[in-house]
Design an enzyme around this catalytic site. Structure first.
Site, PDB file in Angstrom:
ATOM      1  N   ASP A  22       0.821  -1.224   0.000  1.00  0.00           N
ATOM      2  CA  ASP A  22       0.000   0.000   0.000  1.00  0.00           C
ATOM      3  C   ASP A  22       0.849   1.265   0.000  1.00  0.00           C
ATOM      4  OD1 ASP A  22      -2.455  -1.580   0.330  1.00  0.00           O
ATOM      5  OD2 ASP A  22      -1.769  -1.875   2.395  1.00  0.00           O
ATOM      6  N   GLN A  70       2.087  -6.019  -3.308  1.00  0.00           N
ATOM      7  CA  GLN A  70       2.368  -6.100  -1.878  1.00  0.00           C
ATOM      8  C   GLN A  70       3.664  -5.336  -1.546  1.00  0.00           C
ATOM      9  OE1 GLN A  70       1.498  -9.498  -3.364  1.00  0.00           O
ATOM     10  NE2 GLN A  70      -0.554  -8.749  -3.032  1.00  0.00           N
ATOM     11  N   LYS A  93       2.422   2.236  -5.181  1.00  0.00           N
ATOM     12  CA  LYS A  93       3.138   1.759  -6.373  1.00  0.00           C
ATOM     13  C   LYS A  93       2.355   2.021  -7.649  1.00  0.00           C
ATOM     14  CE  LYS A  93       3.367  -2.400  -4.589  1.00  0.00           C
ATOM     15  NZ  LYS A  93       2.887  -2.080  -3.236  1.00  0.00           N
TER      16      LYS A  93
END
Length: 446
Positions: free
Chosen positions: A22, A236, A25
């Site tokens: 989070d 992730q 990206k």
């Protein structure tokens, strides 16, 4: 004898998260695709959530590479990704509904393992069992990611290429379904699923997916050799990596930059620059240790400020993200693991208005000082963070596009983070839109 220069071709950039995911990206990948002629997703599944804001319009992507929002940019789903075909087609349809052309420029590796309905049921049943037994949830998204990766490693997975062969698919499905139904109907106390609905739905989806199936590694290799700049997009974050994260509170794949090669089917010589995405503070979704975590419930506290101003809710699950100060000791391990070339600091504007700002520069564990995140989750949970404190700023940083426009205290804060990491900060994101970006060194500059 003359030898071929394998390094010839375009310049390639790997974008990875350096925290617990989070980090922003998606926006950075979307911004960088202005200089890229291909974007590759190399791990994870639709448990990822990349939110893009383009000219004020918000779009959430989970499985399709963020480069899809740039007209004409080819996008590749590499063999390291687990694919839920139902979700993938649904995501394609949602993009098509807002005018994004997808099918002619999306390529899906035939080697991708499939996520099927029984993977989702197993995932959710396991989490429920952990909770009722008192073991505590891992905090998965319940999307079937972990069970699908388990089947891959056990060499029994159904893969995208199997969809082209109905008889082969049916035989493998019967065997795999029997295995998972045995666990669901017994130990897991979940719902046993039937063969025919799963098979029929898969065959319907196979017709739509067939034109997008490809040898992704070979396509990416040829694109690079032809001079294309390739962007490798991770999902992730490093601290959720199955090998290097806060195990067992991790995801089921390798999130680190080194996996961009294996997960896309190319050689590591194609990975030229590693961009680490880092929030100006730290967040985490789900369970697991978090040394710099702050309480968020009470208005007026720093934790509440980070949560509300940062709009910290998971893109995929909608769960509130836990918030805390920037953990430079954890970030240091991510820099080492990934071989970071440069950092992009995101959400700097969320710190606007805070009287003081802290950075964790190390820990005390059992009375002993340490300067890097431990490898053991129990040790991490026992860590007492050691902070440096900096004066905050009252001026806004939102939407700034030049380093000189930032408040003096904001620049001092970033310069200290850069010094702690011994890695340059090459970009700063000051808002969610593409244009809200400060570039100090462009990743695609040779």
């Amino acid at each position: 004898m003359k030898t071929e220069n394998r390094a010839a071709g375009g310049r390639n950039v790997v974008v990875v998260g350096t925290q617990w995911g989070d980090e922003g990206k998606g926006k950075v990948v979307d911004w960088l695709t202005d200089h890229a002629q291909g974007v590759v997703r190399f791990q994870g599944g639709h448990n990822a959530g990349h939110t893009l804001v383009i000219k004020g319009r918000k779009t959430a992507l989970q499985l399709i590479p963020s480069g899809i929002m740039r007209d004409g940019v080819p996008c590749y789903i590499g063999n390291g990704v687990v694919v839920d075909p139902t979700h993938l087609l649904g995501e394609i349809e949602r993009l098509e509904a807002i005018g994004v052309e997808v099918r002619s420029r999306l390529y899906i590796s035939e080697s991708c393992p499939l996520i099927l309905p029984f993977h989702v049921e197993v995932d959710r049943a396991r989490e429920a069992l952990r909770e009722t037994s008192g073991a505590g949830k891992i905090g998965t998204t319940g999307k079937g990611i972990g069970p699908a990766y388990e089947d891959k490693v056990a060499r029994r997975a159904l893969r995208v290429q199997d969809l082209k062969h109905p008889e082969r698919f049916a035989a493998k499905l019967r065997e795999l379904l029997a295995l998972h139904n045995f666990a669901l109907g017994g130990y897991l106390k979940g719902t046993v699923l039937e063969f025919q609905p799963i098979f029929d739905q898969a065959m319907k989806m196979a017709e739509q997916l067939a034109p997008m199936m490809a040898d992704v590694g070979y396509r990416v290799h040829n694109a690079h050799r032809a001079g294309a700049n390739i962007l490798f997009e991770g999902a992730q974050g490093t601290l959720l990596d199955i090998d290097h994260g806060t195990y067992p509170y991790v995801t089921s794949s390798n999130c680190v930059a080194g996996n961009a090669a294996a997960g896309a089917g190319v050689g590591p010589d194609l990975l030229h620059y590693i961009l680490g995405i880092t929030k100006a503070y730290t967040t985490r979704v789900g369970s697991g240790p978090f040394p710099t975590e702050l309480p968020m419930d009470e208005p007026g506290t720093v934790g509440h400020h980070l949560s509300t101003v940062g709009q910290e809710r998971g893109t995929v699950t909608g769960r509130p993200r836990r918030c805390g100060w920037l953990d430079a000791a954890a970030l240091k391990r991510s820099v080492i693991i990934n071989g970071i070339s440069g950092l992009c600091i995101t959400k700097l504007d969320v710190l606007d208005g805070l009287a003081e700002i802290k950075v964790c520069v190390g820990y005390r564990l059992n009375g002993r000082p340490i300067d890097i995140l431990p490898l053991d989750a129990d040790d991490i949970a026992a860590c007492e963070p050691v902070f440096e404190t900096f004066p905050g700023w009252t001026e806004t940083t939102f939407g700034r596009t030049e380093w000189a426009q930032l408040p003096t205290n904001a620049r001092a804060y970033l310069e200290r983070v850069q010094a702690l990491m011994d890695v340059p900060i090459d970009m700063v994101s000051t808002g969610p839109d593409r244009e809200h970006t400060i570039v100090l060194r462009h990743p695609y500059t040779r």
